[in-house]
Design an enzyme around this catalytic site. Structure first.
Site, PDB file in Angstrom:
ATOM      1  CD1 TRP A 329      82.302  41.667  21.321  1.00  0.00           C
ATOM      2  CD2 TRP A 329      82.110  43.858  20.947  1.00  0.00           C
ATOM      3  NE1 TRP A 329      83.569  42.163  21.140  1.00  0.00           N
ATOM      4  CE2 TRP A 329      83.487  43.512  20.908  1.00  0.00           C
ATOM      5  CE3 TRP A 329      81.763  45.184  20.743  1.00  0.00           C
ATOM      6  CZ2 TRP A 329      84.491  44.444  20.667  1.00  0.00           C
ATOM      7  CZ3 TRP A 329      82.764  46.126  20.506  1.00  0.00           C
ATOM      8  CH2 TRP A 329      84.104  45.747  20.471  1.00  0.00           C
ATOM      9  CG  ASP A 330      82.734  38.728  18.022  1.00  0.00           C
ATOM     10  OD1 ASP A 330      82.699  39.196  19.170  1.00  0.00           O
ATOM     11  OD2 ASP A 330      83.679  38.029  17.604  1.00  0.00           O
ATOM     12  CD  GLU A 468      88.332  41.143  25.718  1.00  0.00           C
ATOM     13  OE1 GLU A 468      87.104  40.998  25.604  1.00  0.00           O
ATOM     14  OE2 GLU A 468      89.169  40.359  25.208  1.00  0.00           O
ATOM     15  CE  LYS A 580      92.239  40.419  22.942  1.00  0.00           C
ATOM     16  NZ  LYS A 580      91.368  39.565  23.788  1.00  0.00           N
ATOM     17  CD  GLN A 581      89.044  44.032  20.674  1.00  0.00           C
ATOM     18  OE1 GLN A 581      88.394  43.968  19.641  1.00  0.00           O
ATOM     19  NE2 GLN A 581      88.858  43.182  21.686  1.00  0.00           N
TER      20      GLN A 581
END
Length: 763
Positions: A329-330, A468, A580-581
């Site tokens: 998806w980046d 994640e 995580k992000q």
């Protein structure tokens, strides 16, 4: 001949030779043009060097681990001998050694002075480039100077296989300098051909070829202080492009030989000059930020190819083997906006890759029991799911990888990119030929994935969101909100096309098998899906039950060398609120207009201290949102953190390739965050918050065929927009004045207390 850019702010420089950092430098200084890329390895080879050449779209099978990008043999390898003593960084004395990546010109430079054990001093100066003007061409030049001796110099060019090549050499034609390779298990051929020119002509070399054609030698008798130069031209073609790659490679060398090495280099420099005109973000007052944005822009340009709609940009581009060259998806969420606003044909090509891999997405949806298209979390050449099912941890434990099965937001991410491209380009042809089908098929997936339940709402259960650390969760806010966006924009697109393209509408409906009632069902489902939003607190619960998890001190842990998920262990991290992000905060970055600023503020302040930034994708999106909220100091801190992911290797894994998503997100942090750029139906809106130390900021952008140049000043506050070409559009300041401007006009708004004065329109 080219020479290095004089302005040091355009150069990434590495002095000396440090084996511990070699593979990191190979990534950072890699060259590429979207068709192929080469790591900046030492051409003479070394134990700690890992030369790699990648051709976009070429993958090989690798057992249970699935496909990985093929690594081609190193045809740029050469060695230099002086009186039969091979020059090496490890033998004799290194007097000087410097590598420079010239970001402005797309050239890798190297200067090396070596004293051999006999006391002879040789100076080598060389450069290498992957032509941006002709993507099938690599140029290499080396000048060898005998500083304090006279004698014989031998130059040996050798085909050196990589230890992970994944290609078989089928045929070598020593006369034409061509090489034909094949990819095991696939009907793909790769061919290269080469041409060598020696200077000066008054010192002709002696030429010899090895018995198998994999090695060639040239030798000269030189006088004291004399310099000889070898210029090498390589071409590369694959059977993905042409029917006979070996013949085409040889013919191409013959056709460009007449142009000469200098002309080929000049064409490359001109291509980079034009590309920088379209893409450079200029920062005055912050040299660190300027260098970071140029580094990001260089690698984004070098990674993509507008001429090939069957390949995309992997997570590490064409600079390394991490993630096996797979596409995530980046590309759509973090990189595509850069291409969308600086090179729309490239953005279109990247989205066409997703169109051509719709078959794999449909297969994955069917395999999981759903309708429509569920894109692969990790995609290679076919679009089939390429995520490894298992991984071995450093302690030897084997863990199951669930992202390929559960990280479903990827389909909505692709749909988001399709919508953004159409909104910014107005490319109806793309929508009719590809985009509408992507939107419809992904909407159909969500229509089968979400389930109505007794509470009267629709739910999406057992997914993994961007965070994640937490797997198999229900109603992840990012996933559900992006699914809603996908469903609504698919319905909107059908209404717009039905109204706008009356003649094309029946054919489109037949092609995508659109039932009359489908768009209405999508809208109803979008209205029923839960998002976890609490109007009282203005917070989105990241997923069902998140607020009941344990609090942990994430902020303190950020300073540790060991990632927080490793410190806490898998069970405790799942029971904690550590993230995580960017997850909910990523929604703010992507869907800012959906909610009031107060909602973004509340969620940013809640999730910011709970985010570990265990992904390279995270810091830049926090910089973007902090800038939009006006928290300039925090935005700058996150901007620096994002910039240092590669430039300071602050995650310790740059050896696997540069982090393309982080580089794209850094550009977004500057343009969408600091400049506050929004795209609306009739034009653009700006809401600048220049960061501390940023005196000025300027950047170009393209919007629906218009070419604009935006220039922002901090003190005094000033916005200038030049419409270089194109029809009339609206230029506005957020919650401030708006005006119309057309090609050839310049509009200016000045700070007026806490607001902005009316626009001044001039030529």
């Amino acid at each position: 001949m080219p020479s290095p850019t004089a302005d040091p702010s355009w150069l990434s420089v590495e002095d000396g030779a440090n084996p511990a950092r070699e593979r990191e430098i190979e990534s950072l200084f890699a060259i590429g043009n979207g068709y192929f890329g080469m790591r900046a390895s030492l051409v003479e080879g070394a134990r700690f060097s890992h030369p790699s050449t990648f051709v976009a779209g070429i993958f090989v099978a690798d057992g249970v681990m699935g496909p990985r990008r093929a690594v081609l043999p190193d045809w740029s390898h050469f060695e230099v001998e002086v009186e039969q003593e091979r020059l090496s960084l490890g033998v004799g004395r290194v007097l000087a050694h410097r590598r420079q990546l010239d970001l402005r010109q797309g050239i890798l430079w190297r200067e090396w002075r070596q004293q051999d054990p006999s006391g002879r001093i040789t100076r080598l100066t060389y450069f290498q480039l992957a032509s941006l003007a002709d993507r099938h061409v690599l140029l290499q030049s080396v000048a060898i100077t005998a500083e304090n001796y006279a004698g014989r110099i031998r130059f040996t060019g050798r085909l050196c296989p990589s230890d992970m090549a994944g290609t078989d050499v089928e045929q070598i034609d020593a006369v034409s300098g061509s090489l034909l390779m094949s990819v095991p298990g696939k009907d793909i051929g790769i061919a290269t051909a080469s041409e060598l020119q020696s200077l000066p002509a008054s010192v002709p070399p002696r030429h010899e070829s090895g018995p198998d054609g994999r090695e060639e030698q040239w030798s000269w008798e030189v006088t004291l202080g004399q310099t000889v130069r070898l210029n090498r031209i390589f071409t590369i073609f694959t059977s993905r492009d042409v029917a006979s790659p070996a013949t085409t490679a040889r013919d191409h060398v013959a056709s460009i030989r007449a142009h000469g090495f200098r002309a080929l280099a000049a064409a490359h420099l001109e291509a980079w000059r034009r590309r920088w005109e379209e893409a450079e973000v200029r920062i005055m007052g912050d040299d660190v930020a300027q260098r970071a944005l140029r580094f990001a822009t260089y690698h984004l340009i070098a990674a993509a190819n507008s001429a090939d709609e069957h390949v995309s940009v992997g997570a590490r581009g064409l600079t390394g083997e991490a993630y096996r060259g797979h596409v995530f998806w980046d590309t759509e969420v973090y990189m595509l906006p850069f291409y969308l606003l600086t090179a729309p044909p490239t953005a279109r090509a990247l989205l066409m890759y997703r169109y051509h891999t719709l078959g794999g997405a449909r297969r994955k949806a069917r395999e999981q029991g759903f309708d429509g298209a569920l894109y692969a979390w990790e995609s290679a050449d076919t679009g089939n799911e390429a995520t490894p099912r298992r991984a071995v941890l450093p302690d030897g434990r084997i863990v199951t990888i669930l992202t390929g099965e559960q990280e479903h937001h990827i389909s909505a991410d692709v749909a988001y990119a399709v919508w953004q491209y159409w909104r910014a380009s107005g490319d109806d042809t793309f929508m009719l030929e590809a985009g509408a089908e992507i939107l419809v098929e992904t909407a159909r997936f969500w229509a089968s994935r979400a389930q109505a339940e007794p509470d009267g709402r629709a739910h999406i259960r057992q997914v993994i969101g961007p965070d994640e650390y937490h797997e198999t969760v229900d109603d992840n806010a990012f996933t559900n909100a992006m699914a809603i966006f996908n469903l609504e924009t698919a319905a909107d697109a059908m209404e717009i096309l039905q109204r706008k393209r009356v003649a094309d509408w029946p054919r489109l409906c037949t092609h995508i098998h659109l039932a009359r009632e489908e768009p209405a069902r999508w809208r109803a489902l979008a209205g029923a899906l839960v998002t976890g939003f609490d109007p009282a607190t203005k917070l989105f619960e990241q997923f069902a039950g998140y607020h009941q998890l344990d609090e942990v001190d994430v902020v303190t842990q950020r300073g540790c060398a060991t990632p927080i998920d490793t410190c806490l262990g898998p069970e405790r991290i799942r029971r904690s609120k550590a993230i995580k992000q960017a997850d909910v905060v990523a929604l703010s970055a992507l869907l800012w207009e959906k909610w009031p600023t107060a909602v973004h503020e509340a969620n940013f302040r809640y999730y910011e201290p709970r985010t570990a930034h265990g992904s390279s994708l995270s810091p830049a999106f926090y910089a973007l949102v902090a800038a939009r909220l006006g928290d300039r100091a925090l935005a700058l801190a996150y901007f620096r953190q994002a910039a240092e992911i590669d430039l300071a290797n602050n995650m310790g894994n740059a050896a696997g390739g540069v982090h393309m998503g982080a580089l794209g997100a850094l550009w977004q942090a500057a343009v969408f965050g600091v400049a506050g750029l929004r795209m609306c139906e009739n034009g653009i809106v700006l809401d600048p918050h220049l960061l501390p130390g940023w005196a000025e900021m300027a950047f170009p952008l393209q919007w629906r065929g218009r070419l604009l140049h935006v220039h922002l000043n901090a003190d005094p506050r000033r916005i200038e927009v030049i419409v270089e070409k194109g029809d009339e559009l609206t230029v506005a300041v957020l919650e401030g004045p708006a005006c119309s401007a057309r090609g050839g006009q310049r509009v200016v708004s000045r700070g007026n207390g806490s607001g902005w004065a009316n626009w001044e329109v001039g030529q």
